[in-house]
Design a protein around this motif. Structure first.
Motif, PDB file in Angstrom:
ATOM      1  N   GLN A  68      -2.338 -11.815  -8.121  1.00  0.00           N
ATOM      2  CA  GLN A  68      -2.276 -11.509  -9.472  1.00  0.00           C
ATOM      3  C   GLN A  68      -3.468 -11.975  -9.814  1.00  0.00           C
ATOM      4  N   LEU A  82      -3.813  -6.709  -7.033  1.00  0.00           N
ATOM      5  CA  LEU A  82      -2.692  -5.883  -7.368  1.00  0.00           C
ATOM      6  C   LEU A  82      -2.409  -5.259  -8.964  1.00  0.00           C
ATOM      7  N   TRP A  83      -3.635  -5.682  -9.468  1.00  0.00           N
ATOM      8  CA  TRP A  83      -2.763  -4.373 -10.795  1.00  0.00           C
ATOM      9  C   TRP A  83      -3.780  -3.549 -11.036  1.00  0.00           C
ATOM     10  N   LYS A  86      -0.550   0.130  -7.217  1.00  0.00           N
ATOM     11  CA  LYS A  86       0.652   0.759  -7.278  1.00  0.00           C
ATOM     12  C   LYS A  86       1.428   0.238  -5.915  1.00  0.00           C
ATOM     13  N   GLN A  89       1.559  -3.165  -6.169  1.00  0.00           N
ATOM     14  CA  GLN A  89       3.469  -3.551  -6.743  1.00  0.00           C
ATOM     15  C   GLN A  89       4.292  -2.971  -6.216  1.00  0.00           C
ATOM     16  N   CYS A  93       7.434  -5.730  -4.879  1.00  0.00           N
ATOM     17  CA  CYS A  93       9.607  -5.421  -4.627  1.00  0.00           C
ATOM     18  C   CYS A  93      10.189  -5.183  -3.448  1.00  0.00           C
ATOM     19  N   PHE A 129       5.767  -4.383 -14.506  1.00  0.00           N
ATOM     20  CA  PHE A 129       5.885  -5.210 -13.255  1.00  0.00           C
ATOM     21  C   PHE A 129       7.314  -5.962 -13.002  1.00  0.00           C
TER      22      PHE A 129
END
Length: 219
Positions: A68, A82-83, A86, A89, A93, A129
């Motif tokens: 991150q 991370l960014w 998808k 991300q 979750c 996010f």
């Protein structure tokens, strides 16, 4: 070593009642969306010791899939992947869903620190996010506190939107003066005279005023 029983005993002996326990996604992920029971044993042991010594834990995702931020403590090789993914991300979750489902009824767990020290150019992406992670956790656990950090090493909380949840708090990191907190200069004394100037109670109060004002607005 990961945290040991002796660490928890020491913390309790010092009169503290809470430990923010960092973990790397690779501790738990055998493969994306597959979790290693042996990895969870590390967290299970820490929960057991916390119970034994009357301490509560905040489980802190310190290194997310892809990282991150670009620093070493997010397990990064210099990029915040991370960014830009998808898929990464979604993995966060799914990881939090597994963690929250495992500890949803555990009283020794105070809550979940969703992500340590994000650094991302797009504040909107950060908020989207967080909303996805919150929704995922709340699908299995309505009980525990969510600790949500701002952007730029958790120092900028003004970029955070209000989230549709009634059990979350800001988590703020503050490192000034860095000569002291990062131990860049030895034998410093307080009040501190550093390269950035003088640091005393008045200066610190002014530095924290932004956080104080935001807290007052959010009451």
């Amino acid at each position: 070593n990961f945290i040991t029983e002796g660490d928890m005993k020491n913390v309790a002996g010092w009169g503290m009642n809470c430990v923010r326990l960092p973990f790397n996604c690779r501790l738990l992920e055998r493969k994306p969306y597959q979790y290693d029971p042996a990895g969870f044993h590390y967290l299970d042991d820490a929960v057991g010791w916390a119970k034994k010594y009357g301490v509560r834990l905040i489980l802190d995702l310190h290194a997310a899939p892809g990282s991150q931020n670009h620093d070493w403590h997010s397990d990064s090789l210099g990029k915040a992947g991370l960014w830009t993914s998808k898929e990464n991300q979604k993995r966060v979750c799914a990881l939090w869903e597994a963690v929250a489902d495992r500890y949803k009824d555990e009283g020794a767990v105070a809550g979940y620190d969703l992500l340590n020290e994000a650094v991302v150019q797009d504040n909107g992406l950060l908020n989207r996010f967080y909303k996805s992670v919150i929704k995922t956790i709340r699908s299995v656990d309505r009980r525990h506190i969510l600790f949500i950090e701002g952007n730029r090493w958790a120092q900028d909380i003004n970029v955070l939107e209000d989230f549709s949840d009634d059990n979350w708090v800001y988590s703020i990191h503050f490192y000034e003066p860095v000569e002291f907190t990062f131990h860049l200069d030895h034998f410093l004394k307080y009040p501190l005279i550093s390269k950035a100037g003088r640091w005393d109670a008045g200066v610190m109060c002014r530095r924290f005023k932004g956080y104080h004002d935001l807290a007052q607005r959010k009451q």
